[in-house]
Design a protein around this motif. Structure first.
Motif, PDB file in Angstrom:
ATOM      1  N   MET A   1       0.843  -1.198   0.000  1.00 23.42           N
ATOM      2  CA  MET A   1       0.000   0.000   0.000  1.00 23.42           C
ATOM      3  C   MET A   1       0.876   1.246   0.000  1.00 23.42           C
ATOM      4  N   LYS A   2       0.545   2.210  -0.849  1.00 23.64           N
ATOM      5  CA  LYS A   2       1.335   3.433  -0.937  1.00 23.64           C
ATOM      6  C   LYS A   2       1.079   4.332   0.276  1.00 23.64           C
ATOM      7  N   THR A   3       2.142   4.976   0.737  1.00 24.74           N
ATOM      8  CA  THR A   3       2.009   5.911   1.852  1.00 24.74           C
ATOM      9  C   THR A   3       1.487   7.247   1.339  1.00 24.74           C
ATOM     10  N   PRO A   4       0.372   7.736   1.867  1.00 25.60           N
ATOM     11  CA  PRO A   4      -0.142   9.039   1.419  1.00 25.60           C
ATOM     12  C   PRO A   4       0.716  10.191   1.935  1.00 25.60           C
ATOM     13  N   ILE A   5       0.844  11.222   1.116  1.00 20.54           N
ATOM     14  CA  ILE A   5       1.608  12.418   1.469  1.00 20.54           C
ATOM     15  C   ILE A   5       0.662  13.611   1.490  1.00 20.54           C
ATOM     16  N   ILE A   6       0.694  14.363   2.570  1.00 18.01           N
ATOM     17  CA  ILE A   6      -0.028  15.630   2.656  1.00 18.01           C
ATOM     18  C   ILE A   6       1.011  16.742   2.688  1.00 18.01           C
ATOM     19  N   VAL A   7       0.923  17.663   1.739  1.00 14.88           N
ATOM     20  CA  VAL A   7       1.875  18.769   1.650  1.00 14.88           C
ATOM     21  C   VAL A   7       1.234  20.033   2.214  1.00 14.88           C
ATOM     22  N   LEU A   8       1.944  20.698   3.113  1.00 11.90           N
ATOM     23  CA  LEU A   8       1.484  21.949   3.706  1.00 11.90           C
ATOM     24  C   LEU A   8       2.248  23.099   3.070  1.00 11.90           C
ATOM     25  N   THR A   9       1.523  24.028   2.466  1.00  7.18           N
ATOM     26  CA  THR A   9       2.150  25.198   1.866  1.00  7.18           C
ATOM     27  C   THR A   9       1.553  26.459   2.483  1.00  7.18           C
ATOM     28  N   GLY A  10       2.084  27.592   2.098  1.00  8.11           N
ATOM     29  CA  GLY A  10       1.632  28.867   2.640  1.00  8.11           C
ATOM     30  C   GLY A  10       2.824  29.764   2.860  1.00  8.11           C
ATOM     31  N   PHE A  11       2.610  31.061   2.739  1.00  7.65           N
ATOM     32  CA  PHE A  11       3.738  31.978   2.821  1.00  7.65           C
ATOM     33  C   PHE A  11       4.286  32.048   4.237  1.00  7.65           C
ATOM     34  N   GLN A  21       1.527  20.935  13.791  1.00  8.30           N
ATOM     35  CA  GLN A  21       1.344  20.469  15.164  1.00  8.30           C
ATOM     36  C   GLN A  21      -0.095  20.021  15.405  1.00  8.30           C
ATOM     37  N   TYR A  22      -1.042  20.719  14.809  1.00 14.56           N
ATOM     38  CA  TYR A  22      -2.454  20.347  14.950  1.00 14.56           C
ATOM     39  C   TYR A  22      -2.729  18.997  14.290  1.00 14.56           C
ATOM     40  N   LEU A  23      -2.192  18.784  13.089  1.00 16.80           N
ATOM     41  CA  LEU A  23      -2.409  17.517  12.394  1.00 16.80           C
ATOM     42  C   LEU A  23      -1.781  16.353  13.155  1.00 16.80           C
ATOM     43  N   LEU A  24      -0.605  16.573  13.715  1.00 16.52           N
ATOM     44  CA  LEU A  24       0.034  15.517  14.506  1.00 16.52           C
ATOM     45  C   LEU A  24      -0.836  15.143  15.705  1.00 16.52           C
ATOM     46  N   HIS A  25      -1.471  16.141  16.287  1.00 18.78           N
ATOM     47  CA  HIS A  25      -2.365  15.894  17.426  1.00 18.78           C
ATOM     48  C   HIS A  25      -3.622  15.154  16.992  1.00 18.78           C
ATOM     49  N   GLU A  26      -4.082  15.413  15.770  1.00 17.73           N
ATOM     50  CA  GLU A  26      -5.337  14.838  15.288  1.00 17.73           C
ATOM     51  C   GLU A  26      -5.181  13.433  14.700  1.00 17.73           C
ATOM     52  N   PHE A  27      -3.944  12.967  14.556  1.00 19.47           N
ATOM     53  CA  PHE A  27      -3.702  11.604  14.065  1.00 19.47           C
ATOM     54  C   PHE A  27      -2.949  10.799  15.129  1.00 19.47           C
ATOM     55  N   MET A 120      -1.466  12.810  -1.574  1.00 19.17           N
ATOM     56  CA  MET A 120      -2.876  12.716  -1.208  1.00 19.17           C
ATOM     57  C   MET A 120      -3.569  14.055  -1.432  1.00 19.17           C
ATOM     58  N   CYS A 121      -2.971  15.131  -0.903  1.00 23.78           N
ATOM     59  CA  CYS A 121      -3.553  16.453  -1.092  1.00 23.78           C
ATOM     60  C   CYS A 121      -2.558  17.520  -0.667  1.00 23.78           C
ATOM     61  N   THR A 122      -2.858  18.738  -1.051  1.00 25.28           N
ATOM     62  CA  THR A 122      -2.064  19.902  -0.659  1.00 25.28           C
ATOM     63  C   THR A 122      -2.949  20.852   0.130  1.00 25.28           C
ATOM     64  N   LEU A 123      -2.468  21.256   1.303  1.00 22.90           N
ATOM     65  CA  LEU A 123      -3.166  22.223   2.142  1.00 22.90           C
ATOM     66  C   LEU A 123      -2.384  23.527   2.117  1.00 22.90           C
ATOM     67  N   LEU A 192     -12.180  15.482   6.983  1.00 27.08           N
ATOM     68  CA  LEU A 192     -12.357  15.707   5.550  1.00 27.08           C
ATOM     69  C   LEU A 192     -11.148  15.235   4.746  1.00 27.08           C
ATOM     70  N   LEU A 193      -9.982  15.180   5.376  1.00 27.55           N
ATOM     71  CA  LEU A 193      -8.783  14.736   4.671  1.00 27.55           C
ATOM     72  C   LEU A 193      -8.842  13.254   4.332  1.00 27.55           C
ATOM     73  N   LYS A 194      -9.692  12.536   5.023  1.00 22.89           N
ATOM     74  CA  LYS A 194      -9.757  11.094   4.819  1.00 22.89           C
ATOM     75  C   LYS A 194     -10.665  10.712   3.645  1.00 22.89           C
ATOM     76  N   LYS A 195     -11.347  11.699   3.093  1.00 23.93           N
ATOM     77  CA  LYS A 195     -12.213  11.423   1.954  1.00 23.93           C
ATOM     78  C   LYS A 195     -11.394  11.370   0.665  1.00 23.93           C
ATOM     79  N   GLU A 196     -11.951  10.728  -0.309  1.00 17.86           N
ATOM     80  CA  GLU A 196     -11.246  10.609  -1.591  1.00 17.86           C
ATOM     81  C   GLU A 196     -11.072  11.978  -2.227  1.00 17.86           C
ATOM     82  N   MET A 197      -9.852  12.230  -2.713  1.00 14.88           N
ATOM     83  CA  MET A 197      -9.548  13.522  -3.301  1.00 14.88           C
ATOM     84  C   MET A 197      -9.998  13.580  -4.754  1.00 14.88           C
TER      85      MET A 197
END
Length: 298
Positions: A1-11, A21-27, A120-123, A192-197
């Motif tokens: 199974m492929k490992t999903p990647i979530i990329v965090l961007t923003g200036f 830190q919030y995502l680490l707490h939520e998983f 998986m997605c970009t935030l 919502l991140l767990k839904k299909e992109m």
């Protein structure tokens, strides 16, 4: 199974590390690996995360530029390879504030990682106070918005209604497909991140080149008070980001700009120098202003 990647961007200063830190707490039940990309040479964000219990083999640092730039792309790929070997359930990638994420999907596939992991997605974290103003001169912000699946319109507690409306209109003009979450300290419904992109966006050529790099320098210590130093920084029009630790009278403070102001909080130790990031070719002038004011050695 492929490992999903979530990329965090923003200036710079929009809230990416807060989101991480919030995502680490939520998983809590997931084995999460983290790749942190600091623009400066000093890994401030990695030091923050390491101090919060992430094992060394699950935390990979890439410093000194953008992971999507040709100069650091190989380091990014090596980091992903190292993390996938730890068999994580999820990989979180915190890109630098100057990172243009255009083309990250093909980059992963072309590096031969397509069988091990996938995007998986970009935030994108969009600072409701500062990002729109900076977007007028920095095309990177537009690319971050354009290539996002989800956009966190952050710092709603600090922004005016006019700033919120203008930021929302800008985001919708650039990216009509992304889901927008107005957030305070990057809090949103992570389920919502767990839904299909949706299918991936069309990729644009990356803007990350050596020709559009901002300036950066580090500050180990200062003369005078931390508050006076922060007041001086607030007067610098070419300042993009400041973060790190300073010590005053034996007490340690972590400082970070929020867009509205530069905040200060006390820490148990001084775990990283301050990184100051400015507009391109303005770093030496800002450093000299601070030296002339007596905060830094000439």
């Amino acid at each position: 199974m492929k490992t999903p990647i979530i990329v965090l961007t923003g200036f710079l200063g929009s809230g990416k590390t807060t989101l991480m830190q919030y995502l680490l707490h939520e998983f809590p039940d997931k084995k999460v690996a983290v790749l942190v990309n600091d623009f400066g040479e000093v890994p401030v964000d990695a030091a923050l995360l390491s101090g919060r219990g992430i094992p060394d083999d699950m935390l990979y640092e890439v410093n000194g530029g953008s992971i999507f730039c040709a100069c650091l792309k190989d380091n990014f790929v090596l980091g992903l390879k190292a993390l996938t070997e730890c068999s994580p359930d999820l990989i979180l990638v915190e890109a630098s504030g100057m990172a243009d994420p255009s083309g990250i999907g093909p980059m992963i596939r072309n590096a031969g990682l397509g069988d091990a992991c996938e995007l998986m997605c970009t935030l994108c974290v969009f600072d409701a106070i500062k990002s729109l103003k900076l977007a007028q001169n920095l095309a990177t912000i537009e690319r971050q918005v354009a290539n996002a699946h989800y956009i966190l319109l952050n710092k709603t507690d600090l922004a005016t209604s006019g700033e919120m409306e203008a930021a929302t209109a800008y985001i919708r003009k650039i990216n009509s497909r992304a889901v927008i979450f107005p957030t305070r300290k990057c809090r949103f419904n992570v389920d919502l991140l767990k839904k299909e992109m949706e299918s991936p966006f069309a990729m644009m050529p990356s803007l990350n080149t050596s020709d559009n790099r901002p300036d950066a320098f580090t500050v180990e210590s200062i003369n005078g008070s931390v508050d006076a130093f922060l007041e001086a920084l607030n007067r610098e029009e070419d300042l993009l980001r400041v973060k790190g630790c300073l010590t005053e009278n034996g007490r340690h403070y972590y400082i970070s700009d929020t867009g509205a102001e530069i905040e200060k909080r006390e820490e148990a130790e001084n775990f990283t120098p301050v990184v100051v990031i400015t507009m391109q070719d303005k770093g030496e002038a800002v450093r000299q202003h601070l030296a002339d004011a007596g905060f830094l050695a000439a």
